[in-house]
Design a protein around this motif. Structure first.
Motif, PDB file in Angstrom:
ATOM      1  N   PHE A 140     -52.583  31.755   5.410  1.00 54.04           N
ATOM      2  CA  PHE A 140     -51.381  32.235   6.089  1.00 54.04           C
ATOM      3  C   PHE A 140     -50.120  31.664   5.433  1.00 54.04           C
ATOM      4  CE2 PHE A 140     -48.173  31.430   9.456  1.00 54.04           C
ATOM      5  CZ  PHE A 140     -47.893  32.738   9.838  1.00 54.04           C
ATOM      6  N   TYR A 141     -50.079  30.343   5.247  1.00 55.74           N
ATOM      7  CA  TYR A 141     -48.882  29.730   4.653  1.00 55.74           C
ATOM      8  C   TYR A 141     -48.737  30.089   3.174  1.00 55.74           C
ATOM      9  CZ  TYR A 141     -47.782  27.374   8.955  1.00 55.74           C
ATOM     10  OH  TYR A 141     -47.429  27.120  10.265  1.00 55.74           O
ATOM     11  N   GLU A 142     -49.845  30.256   2.493  1.00 57.88           N
ATOM     12  CA  GLU A 142     -49.780  30.678   1.091  1.00 57.88           C
ATOM     13  C   GLU A 142     -49.197  32.093   0.990  1.00 57.88           C
ATOM     14  OE1 GLU A 142     -53.432  31.260  -1.504  1.00 57.88           O
ATOM     15  OE2 GLU A 142     -52.929  29.151  -1.878  1.00 57.88           O
ATOM     16  N   ALA A 143     -49.630  32.989   1.891  1.00 55.93           N
ATOM     17  CA  ALA A 143     -49.104  34.357   1.903  1.00 55.93           C
ATOM     18  C   ALA A 143     -47.614  34.367   2.235  1.00 55.93           C
ATOM     19  CB  ALA A 143     -49.888  35.207   2.899  1.00 55.93           C
ATOM     20  N   LEU A 144     -47.176  33.504   3.165  1.00 58.48           N
ATOM     21  CA  LEU A 144     -45.741  33.383   3.472  1.00 58.48           C
ATOM     22  C   LEU A 144     -44.957  33.007   2.224  1.00 58.48           C
ATOM     23  CD1 LEU A 144     -45.405  31.399   6.838  1.00 58.48           C
ATOM     24  CD2 LEU A 144     -44.633  33.724   6.383  1.00 58.48           C
ATOM     25  N   GLN A 145     -45.473  32.023   1.493  1.00 57.56           N
ATOM     26  CA  GLN A 145     -44.778  31.517   0.312  1.00 57.56           C
ATOM     27  C   GLN A 145     -44.705  32.560  -0.799  1.00 57.56           C
ATOM     28  OE1 GLN A 145     -46.930  27.898  -0.461  1.00 57.56           O
ATOM     29  NE2 GLN A 145     -46.474  27.133   1.589  1.00 57.56           N
ATOM     30  N   ARG A 146     -45.700  33.448  -0.865  1.00 54.28           N
ATOM     31  CA  ARG A 146     -45.692  34.499  -1.892  1.00 54.28           C
ATOM     32  C   ARG A 146     -44.999  35.775  -1.423  1.00 54.28           C
ATOM     33  NH1 ARG A 146     -51.171  33.756  -1.813  1.00 54.28           N
ATOM     34  NH2 ARG A 146     -51.424  35.957  -1.351  1.00 54.28           N
ATOM     35  N   GLY A 147     -44.758  35.896  -0.115  1.00 53.91           N
ATOM     36  CA  GLY A 147     -44.202  37.138   0.415  1.00 53.91           C
ATOM     37  C   GLY A 147     -45.213  38.266   0.364  1.00 53.91           C
ATOM     38  N   ASP A 148     -46.493  37.949   0.572  1.00 52.43           N
ATOM     39  CA  ASP A 148     -47.596  38.908   0.459  1.00 52.43           C
ATOM     40  C   ASP A 148     -48.009  39.376   1.849  1.00 52.43           C
ATOM     41  OD1 ASP A 148     -50.069  40.206   0.132  1.00 52.43           O
ATOM     42  OD2 ASP A 148     -50.711  38.840  -1.466  1.00 52.43           O
ATOM     43  N   ILE A 149     -47.481  40.515   2.277  1.00 56.71           N
ATOM     44  CA  ILE A 149     -47.718  41.002   3.636  1.00 56.71           C
ATOM     45  C   ILE A 149     -49.186  41.324   3.886  1.00 56.71           C
ATOM     46  CG2 ILE A 149     -47.154  43.418   3.135  1.00 56.71           C
ATOM     47  CD1 ILE A 149     -46.290  41.510   6.390  1.00 56.71           C
ATOM     48  N   ASP A 150     -49.885  41.884   2.907  1.00 56.26           N
ATOM     49  CA  ASP A 150     -51.297  42.230   3.119  1.00 56.26           C
ATOM     50  C   ASP A 150     -52.157  40.979   3.295  1.00 56.26           C
ATOM     51  OD1 ASP A 150     -50.874  44.995   3.065  1.00 56.26           O
ATOM     52  OD2 ASP A 150     -51.004  45.038   0.872  1.00 56.26           O
ATOM     53  N   ALA A 151     -51.926  39.961   2.477  1.00 57.99           N
ATOM     54  CA  ALA A 151     -52.676  38.711   2.612  1.00 57.99           C
ATOM     55  C   ALA A 151     -52.336  38.036   3.938  1.00 57.99           C
ATOM     56  CB  ALA A 151     -52.375  37.777   1.439  1.00 57.99           C
ATOM     57  N   LEU A 152     -51.068  38.086   4.341  1.00 62.61           N
ATOM     58  CA  LEU A 152     -50.659  37.481   5.597  1.00 62.61           C
ATOM     59  C   LEU A 152     -51.337  38.181   6.774  1.00 62.61           C
ATOM     60  CD1 LEU A 152     -47.483  35.896   6.626  1.00 62.61           C
ATOM     61  CD2 LEU A 152     -48.156  37.836   8.009  1.00 62.61           C
ATOM     62  N   MET A 153     -51.341  39.498   6.772  1.00 63.60           N
ATOM     63  CA  MET A 153     -51.934  40.237   7.892  1.00 63.60           C
ATOM     64  C   MET A 153     -53.458  40.115   7.917  1.00 63.60           C
ATOM     65  SD  MET A 153     -49.384  41.047   9.640  1.00 63.60           S
ATOM     66  CE  MET A 153     -50.351  41.836  10.935  1.00 63.60           C
ATOM     67  N   ALA A 154     -54.085  39.822   6.780  1.00 61.96           N
ATOM     68  CA  ALA A 154     -55.534  39.601   6.753  1.00 61.96           C
ATOM     69  C   ALA A 154     -55.914  38.349   7.532  1.00 61.96           C
ATOM     70  CB  ALA A 154     -56.021  39.497   5.306  1.00 61.96           C
ATOM     71  N   CYS A 155     -54.949  37.471   7.783  1.00 62.74           N
ATOM     72  CA  CYS A 155     -55.207  36.241   8.545  1.00 62.74           C
ATOM     73  C   CYS A 155     -55.252  36.492  10.052  1.00 62.74           C
ATOM     74  CB  CYS A 155     -54.129  35.205   8.247  1.00 62.74           C
ATOM     75  SG  CYS A 155     -54.082  34.691   6.523  1.00 62.74           S
ATOM     76  N   TRP A 156     -54.685  37.600  10.494  1.00 65.04           N
ATOM     77  CA  TRP A 156     -54.578  37.896  11.924  1.00 65.04           C
ATOM     78  C   TRP A 156     -55.815  38.628  12.431  1.00 65.04           C
ATOM     79  CZ3 TRP A 156     -50.785  36.480  15.321  1.00 65.04           C
ATOM     80  CH2 TRP A 156     -49.649  35.876  14.760  1.00 65.04           C
ATOM     81  N   ALA A 157     -56.194  38.336  13.675  1.00 68.93           N
ATOM     82  CA  ALA A 157     -57.274  39.073  14.340  1.00 68.93           C
ATOM     83  C   ALA A 157     -56.788  40.495  14.594  1.00 68.93           C
ATOM     84  CB  ALA A 157     -57.643  38.396  15.657  1.00 68.93           C
ATOM     85  N   ASP A 158     -57.703  41.418  14.520  1.00 71.63           N
ATOM     86  CA  ASP A 158     -57.374  42.815  14.789  1.00 71.63           C
ATOM     87  C   ASP A 158     -57.588  43.077  16.281  1.00 71.63           C
ATOM     88  OD1 ASP A 158     -56.639  45.430  14.386  1.00 71.63           O
ATOM     89  OD2 ASP A 158     -58.616  46.062  13.677  1.00 71.63           O
ATOM     90  N   GLU A 159     -56.698  42.515  17.083  1.00 66.90           N
ATOM     91  CA  GLU A 159     -56.793  42.620  18.541  1.00 66.90           C
ATOM     92  C   GLU A 159     -55.433  43.039  19.085  1.00 66.90           C
ATOM     93  OE1 GLU A 159     -58.255  38.927  20.167  1.00 66.90           O
ATOM     94  OE2 GLU A 159     -59.901  38.848  18.732  1.00 66.90           O
ATOM     95  N   ASP A 160     -55.445  43.783  20.184  1.00 66.26           N
ATOM     96  CA  ASP A 160     -54.201  44.284  20.767  1.00 66.26           C
ATOM     97  C   ASP A 160     -53.283  43.183  21.286  1.00 66.26           C
ATOM     98  OD1 ASP A 160     -55.007  46.875  20.277  1.00 66.26           O
ATOM     99  OD2 ASP A 160     -55.818  47.177  22.304  1.00 66.26           O
ATOM    100  N   GLU A 161     -53.835  42.067  21.727  1.00 69.16           N
ATOM    101  CA  GLU A 161     -53.045  41.049  22.406  1.00 69.16           C
ATOM    102  C   GLU A 161     -52.612  39.878  21.531  1.00 69.16           C
ATOM    103  OE1 GLU A 161     -51.748  41.390  25.511  1.00 69.16           O
ATOM    104  OE2 GLU A 161     -52.590  43.404  25.352  1.00 69.16           O
ATOM    105  N   VAL A 162     -52.781  39.953  20.203  1.00 75.58           N
ATOM    106  CA  VAL A 162     -52.272  38.877  19.354  1.00 75.58           C
ATOM    107  C   VAL A 162     -50.754  38.844  19.506  1.00 75.58           C
ATOM    108  CG1 VAL A 162     -54.177  38.958  17.698  1.00 75.58           C
ATOM    109  CG2 VAL A 162     -52.139  40.344  17.283  1.00 75.58           C
ATOM    110  N   PHE A 163     -50.164  37.644  19.360  1.00 80.77           N
ATOM    111  CA  PHE A 163     -48.712  37.568  19.509  1.00 80.77           C
ATOM    112  C   PHE A 163     -48.113  36.550  18.557  1.00 80.77           C
ATOM    113  CE2 PHE A 163     -50.238  34.438  22.547  1.00 80.77           C
ATOM    114  CZ  PHE A 163     -49.386  33.366  22.368  1.00 80.77           C
ATOM    115  N   CYS A 164     -46.808  36.741  18.335  1.00 76.65           N
ATOM    116  CA  CYS A 164     -46.058  35.900  17.416  1.00 76.65           C
ATOM    117  C   CYS A 164     -44.650  35.737  17.974  1.00 76.65           C
ATOM    118  CB  CYS A 164     -46.013  36.575  16.044  1.00 76.65           C
ATOM    119  SG  CYS A 164     -45.106  35.676  14.783  1.00 76.65           S
TER     120      CYS A 164
END
Length: 152
Positions: free
Chosen positions: A23-47
């Motif tokens: 997650f933090y590596e994807a933030l540092q690279r600005g890589d949206i696909d890698a960042l979103m791969a860290c998230w669960a595919d669930e309706d109730e995830v939040f940020c």
């Protein structure tokens, strides 16, 4: 381990720590696909970003990070002082994020306290919540309090 290999290993299993690193590596690279791969595919995830609204669902989370990446290209956030509470299927990490911001006067640092929550899903460990406090220019100190001898 190369970044893509580490991300792939985290996606197939790994640990909550592997997902946090990705997650933090994807933030540092600005890589949206890698960042979103860290998230669960669930309706109730939040940020919740510092001072921002609660974003619910991967669509809203993706849109917010895409906007951040469009504005600055990447987010130089380095996690430190991780505190973990773990169980078999969940892990809660409280981290101090050291953010580097480039200004006309040169690099400046901000510090953000964030809580990241991970669940073990059928796809492996995934982030289900990220909540970040407003930033400060001074590194926060930690208060340690001993539990009272008698609670009641």
């Amino acid at each position: 381990m190369p970044t893509r290999t580490k991300l792939r290993a985290a996606a197939l299993g790994g640990s909550a720590d592997d997902i946090e690193h990705a997650f933090y590596e994807a933030l540092q690279r600005g890589d949206i696909d890698a960042l979103m791969a860290c998230w669960a595919d669930e309706d109730e995830v939040f940020c919740v970003h510092p001072g921002g609204p609660r974003l619910v669902g991967t669509g809203a989370i993706r849109a917010a990070f895409e906007q951040m990446f469009d504005n600055g290209g990447r987010i130089d956030a380095q996690p430190a002082r991780v505190r973990r509470i773990e169980s078999l299927a969940s892990s809660v990490h409280n981290v101090l994020e050291r953010i580097e911001v480039l200004t006309a006067e040169g690099p400046k640092h901000a510090f953000v306290l964030a809580t990241n929550v991970y669940h073990k899903t059928p796809q492996g460990w995934r982030m289900v919540a990220h909540h970040a406090s407003p930033g400060t220019s001074a590194e926060p100190t930690e208060a340690h309090h001993e539990a009272p001898a008698f609670l009641h």
